[in-house]
Design a protein around this motif. Structure first.
Motif, PDB file in Angstrom:
ATOM      1  N   ASN A  44       0.868  -1.183   0.000  1.00  0.00           N
ATOM      2  CA  ASN A  44       0.000   0.000   0.000  1.00  0.00           C
ATOM      3  C   ASN A  44       0.901   1.229   0.000  1.00  0.00           C
ATOM      4  N   ASN A  45       1.110   1.774  -1.192  1.00  0.00           N
ATOM      5  CA  ASN A  45       2.095   2.849  -1.361  1.00  0.00           C
ATOM      6  C   ASN A  45       1.456   4.201  -1.667  1.00  0.00           C
ATOM      7  N   ALA A  46       0.281   4.190  -2.278  1.00  0.00           N
ATOM      8  CA  ALA A  46      -0.311   5.446  -2.769  1.00  0.00           C
ATOM      9  C   ALA A  46      -0.427   6.474  -1.649  1.00  0.00           C
TER      10      ALA A  46
ATOM     11  N   THR B 138      -2.030  16.993   9.762  1.00  0.00           N
ATOM     12  CA  THR B 138      -2.876  15.816   9.555  1.00  0.00           C
ATOM     13  C   THR B 138      -2.143  14.706   8.812  1.00  0.00           C
ATOM     14  N   TYR B 139      -1.113  15.070   8.036  1.00  0.00           N
ATOM     15  CA  TYR B 139      -0.314  14.021   7.368  1.00  0.00           C
ATOM     16  C   TYR B 139       0.325  13.121   8.426  1.00  0.00           C
ATOM     17  N   SER B 140       0.861  13.740   9.503  1.00  0.00           N
ATOM     18  CA  SER B 140       1.444  12.953  10.601  1.00  0.00           C
ATOM     19  C   SER B 140       0.384  12.061  11.242  1.00  0.00           C
TER      20      SER B 140
ATOM     21  N   ILE C 211      -2.301  10.851   9.931  1.00  0.00           N
ATOM     22  CA  ILE C 211      -2.638   9.757   9.012  1.00  0.00           C
ATOM     23  C   ILE C 211      -1.556   8.679   9.048  1.00  0.00           C
ATOM     24  N   LYS C 212      -0.290   9.098   9.016  1.00  0.00           N
ATOM     25  CA  LYS C 212       0.795   8.113   8.995  1.00  0.00           C
ATOM     26  C   LYS C 212       0.946   7.421  10.351  1.00  0.00           C
ATOM     27  N   ALA C 213       0.595   8.128  11.442  1.00  0.00           N
ATOM     28  CA  ALA C 213       0.591   7.468  12.754  1.00  0.00           C
ATOM     29  C   ALA C 213      -0.447   6.349  12.749  1.00  0.00           C
TER      30      ALA C 213
ATOM     31  N   PHE D  42      12.539  12.022   4.299  1.00  0.00           N
ATOM     32  CA  PHE D  42      12.474  12.712   3.004  1.00  0.00           C
ATOM     33  C   PHE D  42      13.158  11.871   1.920  1.00  0.00           C
ATOM     34  N   THR D  43      12.438  11.613   0.852  1.00  0.00           N
ATOM     35  CA  THR D  43      12.943  10.748  -0.213  1.00  0.00           C
ATOM     36  C   THR D  43      12.737  11.435  -1.557  1.00  0.00           C
ATOM     37  N   HIS D  44      13.743  11.317  -2.429  1.00  0.00           N
ATOM     38  CA  HIS D  44      13.628  11.920  -3.759  1.00  0.00           C
ATOM     39  C   HIS D  44      12.582  11.177  -4.592  1.00  0.00           C
ATOM     40  N   THR D  45      11.415  11.772  -4.738  1.00  0.00           N
ATOM     41  CA  THR D  45      10.340  11.269  -5.609  1.00  0.00           C
ATOM     42  C   THR D  45       9.587  12.519  -6.096  1.00  0.00           C
ATOM     43  N   ASP D  46       8.396  12.314  -6.636  1.00  0.00           N
ATOM     44  CA  ASP D  46       7.579  13.466  -7.081  1.00  0.00           C
ATOM     45  C   ASP D  46       6.761  14.082  -5.943  1.00  0.00           C
ATOM     46  N   PHE D  47       6.849  13.450  -4.772  1.00  0.00           N
ATOM     47  CA  PHE D  47       5.993  13.791  -3.638  1.00  0.00           C
ATOM     48  C   PHE D  47       5.969  15.294  -3.318  1.00  0.00           C
ATOM     49  N   HIS D  48       7.134  15.903  -3.171  1.00  0.00           N
ATOM     50  CA  HIS D  48       7.201  17.296  -2.704  1.00  0.00           C
ATOM     51  C   HIS D  48       6.783  18.273  -3.800  1.00  0.00           C
ATOM     52  N   ARG D  49       7.137  17.949  -5.051  1.00  0.00           N
ATOM     53  CA  ARG D  49       6.715  18.819  -6.162  1.00  0.00           C
ATOM     54  C   ARG D  49       5.194  18.810  -6.272  1.00  0.00           C
ATOM     55  N   ARG D  50       4.617  17.608  -6.174  1.00  0.00           N
ATOM     56  CA  ARG D  50       3.150  17.515  -6.293  1.00  0.00           C
ATOM     57  C   ARG D  50       2.442  18.263  -5.168  1.00  0.00           C
ATOM     58  N   ALA D  51       3.022  18.228  -3.965  1.00  0.00           N
ATOM     59  CA  ALA D  51       2.387  18.899  -2.819  1.00  0.00           C
ATOM     60  C   ALA D  51       2.759  20.372  -2.745  1.00  0.00           C
TER      61      ALA D  51
HETATM   62  N1  LIG Z   1       8.792  11.124  -0.749  1.00  0.00           N
HETATM   63  C1  LIG Z   1       8.883  11.243   0.579  1.00  0.00           C
HETATM   64  O1  LIG Z   1       9.684  12.068   1.119  1.00  0.00           O
HETATM   65  C2  LIG Z   1       8.043  10.362   1.462  1.00  0.00           C
HETATM   66  C3  LIG Z   1       8.415  10.248   2.825  1.00  0.00           C
HETATM   67  C4  LIG Z   1       7.660   9.437   3.656  1.00  0.00           C
HETATM   68  C5  LIG Z   1       6.596   8.715   3.153  1.00  0.00           C
HETATM   69  N2  LIG Z   1       6.252   8.837   1.841  1.00  0.00           N
HETATM   70  C6  LIG Z   1       5.110   8.061   1.356  1.00  0.00           C
HETATM   71  O2  LIG Z   1       5.532   7.280   0.265  1.00  0.00           O
HETATM   72  C7  LIG Z   1       4.403   6.919  -0.530  1.00  0.00           C
HETATM   73  C8  LIG Z   1       4.732   7.098  -1.989  1.00  0.00           C
HETATM   74  O3  LIG Z   1       4.936   8.478  -2.249  1.00  0.00           O
HETATM   75  P1  LIG Z   1       6.111   8.997  -3.195  1.00  0.00           P
HETATM   76  O4  LIG Z   1       7.120   9.662  -2.363  1.00  0.00           O
HETATM   77  O5  LIG Z   1       6.570   7.898  -4.118  1.00  0.00           O
HETATM   78  O6  LIG Z   1       5.353  10.150  -3.980  1.00  0.00           O
HETATM   79  P2  LIG Z   1       4.987  10.261  -5.541  1.00  0.00           P
HETATM   80  O7  LIG Z   1       6.210  10.117  -6.358  1.00  0.00           O
HETATM   81  O8  LIG Z   1       4.195  11.508  -5.647  1.00  0.00           O
HETATM   82  O9  LIG Z   1       4.076   8.982  -5.799  1.00  0.00           O
HETATM   83  C9  LIG Z   1       2.805   8.896  -5.194  1.00  0.00           C
HETATM   84  C10 LIG Z   1       2.135   7.629  -5.659  1.00  0.00           C
HETATM   85  O10 LIG Z   1       0.827   7.582  -5.058  1.00  0.00           O
HETATM   86  C11 LIG Z   1      -0.137   7.436  -6.087  1.00  0.00           C
HETATM   87  N3  LIG Z   1      -1.356   8.171  -5.753  1.00  0.00           N
HETATM   88  C12 LIG Z   1      -1.455   9.442  -5.271  1.00  0.00           C
HETATM   89  N4  LIG Z   1      -2.751   9.766  -5.115  1.00  0.00           N
HETATM   90  C13 LIG Z   1      -3.479   8.705  -5.508  1.00  0.00           C
HETATM   91  C14 LIG Z   1      -4.876   8.419  -5.585  1.00  0.00           C
HETATM   92  N5  LIG Z   1      -5.794   9.320  -5.244  1.00  0.00           N
HETATM   93  N6  LIG Z   1      -5.262   7.204  -6.034  1.00  0.00           N
HETATM   94  C15 LIG Z   1      -4.347   6.289  -6.396  1.00  0.00           C
HETATM   95  N7  LIG Z   1      -3.014   6.490  -6.363  1.00  0.00           N
HETATM   96  C16 LIG Z   1      -2.588   7.686  -5.915  1.00  0.00           C
HETATM   97  C17 LIG Z   1       0.505   8.034  -7.333  1.00  0.00           C
HETATM   98  O11 LIG Z   1      -0.107   7.505  -8.472  1.00  0.00           O
HETATM   99  P3  LIG Z   1      -0.129   8.378  -9.848  1.00  0.00           P
HETATM  100  O12 LIG Z   1       1.308   8.582 -10.223  1.00  0.00           O
HETATM  101  O13 LIG Z   1      -0.906   7.517 -10.782  1.00  0.00           O
HETATM  102  O14 LIG Z   1      -0.801   9.671  -9.506  1.00  0.00           O
HETATM  103  C18 LIG Z   1       1.937   7.570  -7.171  1.00  0.00           C
HETATM  104  O15 LIG Z   1       2.096   6.234  -7.609  1.00  0.00           O
HETATM  105  C19 LIG Z   1       3.241   7.781  -0.029  1.00  0.00           C
HETATM  106  O16 LIG Z   1       2.399   7.008   0.792  1.00  0.00           O
HETATM  107  C20 LIG Z   1       3.936   8.856   0.812  1.00  0.00           C
HETATM  108  O17 LIG Z   1       3.083   9.361   1.807  1.00  0.00           O
HETATM  109  C21 LIG Z   1       6.957   9.638   0.984  1.00  0.00           C
END
Ligand SMILES: NC(=O)c1ccc[n+]([C@@H]2O[C@H](COP(=O)([O-])OP(=O)(O)OC[C@H]3O[C@@H](n4cnc5c(N)ncnc54)[C@H](OP(=O)(O)O)[C@@H]3O)[C@@H](O)[C@H]2O)c1
Length: 188
Positions: free
Chosen positions: A10-12, A72-74, A76-78, A105-114
Protein backbone atom coordinates in the motif's frame (compact mmCIF):
# COMPACT_ATOMS: atom_id res chain seq x y z
CA UNK A 1 -7.98 -19.10 -11.86
CA UNK A 2 -6.75 -15.73 -10.55
CA UNK A 3 -3.13 -15.53 -9.39
CA UNK A 4 -2.80 -15.27 -5.59
CA UNK A 5 -1.34 -12.11 -4.06
CA UNK A 6 2.14 -12.74 -2.65
CA UNK A 7 2.88 -9.21 -1.52
CA UNK A 8 0.54 -6.26 -1.10
CA UNK A 9 2.25 -2.87 -1.01
CA UNK A 10 0.00 0.00 0.00
CA UNK A 11 2.09 2.85 -1.36
CA UNK A 12 -0.31 5.45 -2.77
CA UNK A 13 -0.17 8.75 -0.97
CA UNK A 14 0.48 12.44 -1.22
CA UNK A 15 1.53 15.42 0.87
CA UNK A 16 -1.33 17.53 2.11
CA UNK A 17 0.64 20.79 2.01
CA UNK A 18 -1.85 23.03 3.78
CA UNK A 19 -2.78 24.13 7.28
CA UNK A 20 -5.84 22.31 8.65
CA UNK A 21 -8.24 25.08 9.66
CA UNK A 22 -7.28 27.40 6.81
CA UNK A 23 -7.15 24.57 4.29
CA UNK A 24 -9.61 22.71 2.12
CA UNK A 25 -11.54 20.04 4.07
CA UNK A 26 -12.17 18.06 0.88
CA UNK A 27 -8.40 17.61 0.44
CA UNK A 28 -8.18 16.26 4.00
CA UNK A 29 -10.98 13.77 3.27
CA UNK A 30 -9.26 12.70 0.05
CA UNK A 31 -6.05 12.12 2.03
CA UNK A 32 -7.91 9.93 4.53
CA UNK A 33 -9.51 7.97 1.68
CA UNK A 34 -6.21 7.29 -0.11
CA UNK A 35 -3.84 6.83 2.85
CA UNK A 36 -6.16 5.27 5.48
CA UNK A 37 -9.35 3.85 3.97
CA UNK A 38 -7.63 2.25 0.96
CA UNK A 39 -4.99 0.72 3.27
CA UNK A 40 -7.75 -0.65 5.52
CA UNK A 41 -9.86 -2.14 2.72
CA UNK A 42 -6.97 -3.61 0.71
CA UNK A 43 -5.28 -5.06 3.82
CA UNK A 44 -8.57 -6.70 4.79
CA UNK A 45 -9.05 -8.30 1.37
CA UNK A 46 -5.44 -9.41 0.95
CA UNK A 47 -5.06 -10.45 4.61
CA UNK A 48 -8.04 -12.81 4.33
CA UNK A 49 -6.77 -14.40 1.12
CA UNK A 50 -3.22 -14.72 2.50
CA UNK A 51 -4.37 -16.21 5.79
CA UNK A 52 -6.45 -18.79 3.92
CA UNK A 53 -3.32 -19.81 1.96
CA UNK A 54 -0.97 -19.45 4.94
CA UNK A 55 1.31 -17.35 2.77
CA UNK A 56 1.93 -13.73 1.81
CA UNK A 57 2.98 -10.39 3.14
CA UNK A 58 1.82 -6.79 3.41
CA UNK A 59 3.92 -3.61 3.36
CA UNK A 60 2.18 -0.38 4.25
CA UNK A 61 4.09 2.75 3.32
CA UNK A 62 3.91 5.05 6.32
CA UNK A 63 6.42 7.76 7.25
CA UNK A 64 8.70 9.00 10.03
CA UNK A 65 6.21 11.88 10.01
CA UNK A 66 3.91 9.48 11.87
CA UNK A 67 6.28 9.59 14.87
CA UNK A 68 6.07 13.39 15.13
CA UNK A 69 3.31 16.00 14.99
CA UNK A 70 3.35 17.76 11.62
CA UNK A 71 -0.32 18.26 10.86
CA UNK A 72 -2.88 15.82 9.55
CA UNK A 73 -0.31 14.02 7.37
CA UNK A 74 1.44 12.95 10.60
CA UNK A 75 -1.87 11.85 12.09
CA UNK A 76 -2.64 9.76 9.01
CA UNK A 77 0.79 8.11 9.00
CA UNK A 78 0.59 7.47 12.75
CA UNK A 79 -2.61 5.59 11.98
CA UNK A 80 -0.88 3.61 9.22
CA UNK A 81 1.99 2.60 11.52
CA UNK A 82 -0.24 1.62 14.45
CA UNK A 83 -2.69 -0.21 12.19
CA UNK A 84 0.20 -2.14 10.63
CA UNK A 85 1.65 -3.08 14.02
CA UNK A 86 -1.73 -4.43 15.13
CA UNK A 87 -2.19 -6.36 11.89
CA UNK A 88 1.29 -7.88 12.16
CA UNK A 89 0.42 -9.20 15.62
CA UNK A 90 -2.88 -10.62 14.36
CA UNK A 91 -1.33 -12.38 11.38
CA UNK A 92 1.99 -13.49 12.90
CA UNK A 93 0.53 -16.79 14.13
CA UNK A 94 -0.51 -17.55 10.54
CA UNK A 95 3.06 -17.07 9.31
CA UNK A 96 2.32 -13.81 7.49
CA UNK A 97 4.70 -10.83 7.59
CA UNK A 98 3.37 -7.31 7.87
CA UNK A 99 5.66 -4.26 7.78
CA UNK A 100 5.24 -0.50 8.09
CA UNK A 101 7.83 1.30 5.97
CA UNK A 102 8.61 4.63 7.64
CA UNK A 103 10.80 6.70 5.32
CA UNK A 104 12.11 10.19 5.84
CA UNK A 105 12.47 12.71 3.00
CA UNK A 106 12.94 10.75 -0.21
CA UNK A 107 13.63 11.92 -3.76
CA UNK A 108 10.34 11.27 -5.61
CA UNK A 109 7.58 13.47 -7.08
CA UNK A 110 5.99 13.79 -3.64
CA UNK A 111 7.20 17.30 -2.70
CA UNK A 112 6.72 18.82 -6.16
CA UNK A 113 3.15 17.52 -6.29
CA UNK A 114 2.39 18.90 -2.82
CA UNK A 115 4.04 22.21 -3.76
CA UNK A 116 6.35 21.95 -0.75
CA UNK A 117 9.44 24.13 -0.79
CA UNK A 118 12.29 21.78 0.13
CA UNK A 119 15.16 24.05 -0.97
CA UNK A 120 16.51 24.40 2.57
CA UNK A 121 16.65 20.69 3.34
CA UNK A 122 20.29 19.47 3.56
CA UNK A 123 21.22 16.86 0.95
CA UNK A 124 22.33 14.49 3.75
CA UNK A 125 18.70 14.15 4.83
CA UNK A 126 17.46 12.95 1.45
CA UNK A 127 16.98 9.21 0.89
CA UNK A 128 17.33 7.44 -2.43
CA UNK A 129 14.14 5.59 -3.42
CA UNK A 130 15.94 2.46 -4.71
CA UNK A 131 18.05 2.13 -1.52
CA UNK A 132 14.92 2.60 0.56
CA UNK A 133 13.04 -0.16 -1.29
CA UNK A 134 15.99 -2.56 -0.89
CA UNK A 135 16.15 -1.87 2.86
CA UNK A 136 12.42 -2.29 3.24
CA UNK A 137 12.28 -5.61 1.37
CA UNK A 138 15.21 -6.91 3.44
CA UNK A 139 13.53 -5.83 6.70
CA UNK A 140 10.24 -7.38 5.56
CA UNK A 141 11.97 -10.69 4.71
CA UNK A 142 13.51 -10.67 8.21
CA UNK A 143 10.09 -10.18 9.77
CA UNK A 144 10.68 -6.61 10.97
CA UNK A 145 7.40 -4.87 11.74
CA UNK A 146 8.76 -1.33 11.39
CA UNK A 147 11.33 -0.46 8.75
CA UNK A 148 13.10 2.89 9.04
CA UNK A 149 15.68 3.22 6.24
CA UNK A 150 18.77 5.38 6.78
CA UNK A 151 20.92 5.89 9.86
CA UNK A 152 19.85 9.54 10.24
CA UNK A 153 16.16 8.63 10.41
CA UNK A 154 16.84 5.64 12.70
CA UNK A 155 18.52 8.13 15.07
CA UNK A 156 15.61 10.58 14.76
CA UNK A 157 13.12 7.79 15.48
CA UNK A 158 15.08 6.60 18.52
CA UNK A 159 15.31 10.18 19.85
CA UNK A 160 11.60 10.82 19.36
CA UNK A 161 10.79 7.79 21.48
CA UNK A 162 12.86 8.97 24.46
CA UNK A 163 12.38 12.76 24.33
CA UNK A 164 9.49 14.39 26.22
CA UNK A 165 6.47 14.66 23.92
CA UNK A 166 6.32 18.44 24.42
CA UNK A 167 9.86 18.82 23.06
CA UNK A 168 9.05 16.66 20.04
CA UNK A 169 5.91 18.74 19.45
CA UNK A 170 7.85 22.03 19.49
CA UNK A 171 10.55 20.76 17.12
CA UNK A 172 7.87 19.30 14.82
CA UNK A 173 6.12 22.68 14.74
CA UNK A 174 9.24 24.50 13.62
CA UNK A 175 10.02 21.88 10.95
CA UNK A 176 6.45 22.12 9.62
CA UNK A 177 7.10 25.77 8.83
CA UNK A 178 9.02 24.69 5.67
CA UNK A 179 5.57 24.07 4.16
CA UNK A 180 4.31 26.70 1.80
CA UNK A 181 1.24 28.43 3.31
CA UNK A 182 -1.97 27.55 1.46
CA UNK A 183 -3.40 30.24 -0.81
CA UNK A 184 -6.59 30.34 1.25
CA UNK A 185 -4.57 31.56 4.28
CA UNK A 186 -2.84 34.40 2.45
CA UNK A 187 -4.07 37.93 3.09
CA UNK A 188 -5.80 39.65 0.14
N1 LIG B 1 8.79 11.12 -0.75
C1 LIG B 1 8.88 11.24 0.58
O1 LIG B 1 9.68 12.07 1.12
C2 LIG B 1 8.04 10.36 1.46
C3 LIG B 1 8.42 10.25 2.83
C4 LIG B 1 7.66 9.44 3.66
C5 LIG B 1 6.60 8.71 3.15
N2 LIG B 1 6.25 8.84 1.84
C6 LIG B 1 5.11 8.06 1.36
O2 LIG B 1 5.53 7.28 0.26
C7 LIG B 1 4.40 6.92 -0.53
C8 LIG B 1 4.73 7.10 -1.99
O3 LIG B 1 4.94 8.48 -2.25
P1 LIG B 1 6.11 9.00 -3.20
O4 LIG B 1 7.12 9.66 -2.36
O5 LIG B 1 6.57 7.90 -4.12
O6 LIG B 1 5.35 10.15 -3.98
P2 LIG B 1 4.99 10.26 -5.54
O7 LIG B 1 6.21 10.12 -6.36
O8 LIG B 1 4.19 11.51 -5.65
O9 LIG B 1 4.08 8.98 -5.80
C9 LIG B 1 2.81 8.90 -5.19
C10 LIG B 1 2.14 7.63 -5.66
O10 LIG B 1 0.83 7.58 -5.06
C11 LIG B 1 -0.14 7.44 -6.09
N3 LIG B 1 -1.36 8.17 -5.75
C12 LIG B 1 -1.45 9.44 -5.27
N4 LIG B 1 -2.75 9.77 -5.12
C13 LIG B 1 -3.48 8.70 -5.51
C14 LIG B 1 -4.88 8.42 -5.59
N5 LIG B 1 -5.79 9.32 -5.24
N6 LIG B 1 -5.26 7.20 -6.03
C15 LIG B 1 -4.35 6.29 -6.40
N7 LIG B 1 -3.01 6.49 -6.36
C16 LIG B 1 -2.59 7.69 -5.92
C17 LIG B 1 0.50 8.03 -7.33
O11 LIG B 1 -0.11 7.50 -8.47
P3 LIG B 1 -0.13 8.38 -9.85
O12 LIG B 1 1.31 8.58 -10.22
O13 LIG B 1 -0.91 7.52 -10.78
O14 LIG B 1 -0.80 9.67 -9.51
C18 LIG B 1 1.94 7.57 -7.17
O15 LIG B 1 2.10 6.23 -7.61
C19 LIG B 1 3.24 7.78 -0.03
O16 LIG B 1 2.40 7.01 0.79
C20 LIG B 1 3.94 8.86 0.81
O17 LIG B 1 3.08 9.36 1.81
C21 LIG B 1 6.96 9.64 0.98
Amino acid sequence: MRAPIDLLVNNAGFGIGQGFVGGDLGEEERALAVMCRAVLVLSHAAGRAMRARGQGGIINVSSVAGFVQMGTYSAIKAWVTTFTEGLSTELRADGLRVTALCPGFTHTDFHRRAELDMAKLPEALWLDADDLVRTCLRDHARGRVISVPGVAYQAVTAAVHVLPRGVVRRVSGSLASVRRPPAIDRPE
